[in-house]
Design an enzyme around this catalytic site. Structure first.
Site, short mmCIF file in Angstrom:
data_model
loop_
_atom_site.label_atom_id
_atom_site.label_comp_id
_atom_site.label_asym_id
_atom_site.label_seq_id
_atom_site.Cartn_x
_atom_site.Cartn_y
_atom_site.Cartn_z
CB ALA A 114 -1.01 0.03 1.15
CB ALA A 115 4.43 2.04 -0.59
N GLY A 116 2.19 2.46 -2.69
CA GLY A 116 1.67 3.10 -3.89
C GLY A 116 0.30 3.73 -3.65
CG ASP A 117 -2.92 1.38 -2.55
OD1 ASP A 117 -3.00 1.50 -3.79
OD2 ASP A 117 -3.02 0.29 -1.97
#
Ligand code: ATP
Ligand code: RIB
Length: 307
Positions: free
Chosen positions: A250-253
């Protein structure tokens, strides 16, 4: 009400096994810790947007099962407007099975469940969410016709339409015209452009090429930072914040949601790129998807710490 973000996308419960290292094909690796966290790229981005301070509505589907109930409860606890989340009596809520290695790297398998059932009609019935917003943010874990409808309705209300191309799937011809800002990681940028994108120089070229197609483009480079570019302008690079990496899920989120909030608030390009990198950096220092997402004060403190 202040500026707002309408997020259209998936919702899952993530079952995560934390391992000393990721298994090779055919290998079994034993782990001692299991995490059960609400997740899904759509739900993650909705919660991140809300925690970062934007009034946020979520357009999605969950099942009428305990996973769906958990997701709705957590979304509401995070002040996300869930009036546009359809509860489906026939299909189970989506699930992700995740393995995280010691360096924070991961492998994810998704059972789509209700993600696959989100329809253009569901999006159309959520028009009130769009009329209050500045930005609509979608990913590619739900059917493409639902994303297309989100951007069509978003266009009618004059919203900034942001597409996070995760997970990658080919876009139909002309789709670019429905999108104002695209956010892709290196792999997705390679797939969108049909050329290798690896490292800062490639990412700068890719962001420029994607900006010509979409208007504005961001290419993220994991621990090596991110590049953004607007059509007709030069690329802007920011490094990643140096943090102890625990779990990059969820870094990209977190990044995409922060970028949407930055757009909604009218931050300058470099400022919103830095804000997004800081939001993602806070996330990678913590376990879980929604459980690890950043709050505004934490992101601002990290940005200030290196000014
Ligand atoms: P994920 O699939 O892990 O959610 P992604 O593949 O969509 O992420 P990445 O390019 O890996 O996207 O990461 C997005 C952003 O998160 C990066 O541009 C960076 O700002 C931040 N980030 C990722 N990994 C790290 C890290 N190890 N340290 C600091 N920041 C990181
Ligand atoms: O981006 C992370 C998310 O991808 C996880 O929460 C998982 O549910 C998958 O959708």
């Amino acid at each position: 009400m202040g500026v707002g973000v309408a997020v259209v996308g998936s919702a899952h419960v993530d079952y995560t096994v934390y391992l000393p290292r990721l298994p090779r094909r055919g290998e079994t690796v034993i782990g001692d810790r299991l995490g059960v966290s609400p997740g899904g790229k759509g739900a993650n981005q909705a919660v991140a947007s809300s925690r970062l301070g934007a009034p946020t509505a979520f357009v999605s589907r969950v099942g009428s099962d305990s996973n769906g109930e958990m997701l709705l409860r957590v979304l509401r606890e995070n002040m996300v407007d869930t009036r546009y989340v359809v509860v489906d009596d026939e299909t189970p809520t989506g699930v992700a099975v995740i393995m995280v290695g010691e360096g924070g790297e991961n492998i994810i398998a998704v059972y789509r469940g209700t993600d696959a059932k989100l329809t253009p009609g569901d999006v159309d019935r959520a028009r009130d969410a769009f009329s209050d917003a500045e930005v609509v943010l979608a990913q590619l874990e739900v059917p493409l016709d639902a994303v297309e409808e989100a951007f069509r309705v978003g266009g009618e209300y004059g919203l900034v339409r942001v597409l996070n191309t995760a997970p990658y799937r080919p876009l139909p011809p002309g789709f670019e015209e429905l999108v104002d800002v695209v956010i892709a990681n290196e792999v997705e940028a390679s797939q969108l452009l049909g050329v290798k994108v690896e490292g800062r120089e490639d990412a700068e070229r890719a962001a420029k090429a994607l900006a010509e197609r979409f208007g504005e483009a961001v290419v993220t480079l994991g621990s090596r930072g991110a590049v953004a570019c607007r059509r007709g302008a030069g690329p802007v690079y920011v490094p990643a914040y140096r943090v102890r990496v625990v779990d990059t899920v969820a870094a990209g989120d977190a990044f995409a949601a922060a970028y949407a909030v930055g757009l909604a608030e009218g931050m300058e390009l470099e400022e919103r790129l830095r804000f997004s990198a800081a939001a993602a950096a806070v996330k990678v220092g913590r376990k879980g998807a929604i459980t690890g997402l950043p709050r505004r004060s934490e992101v601002e403190a990290l940005v200030r710490s290196v000014e």
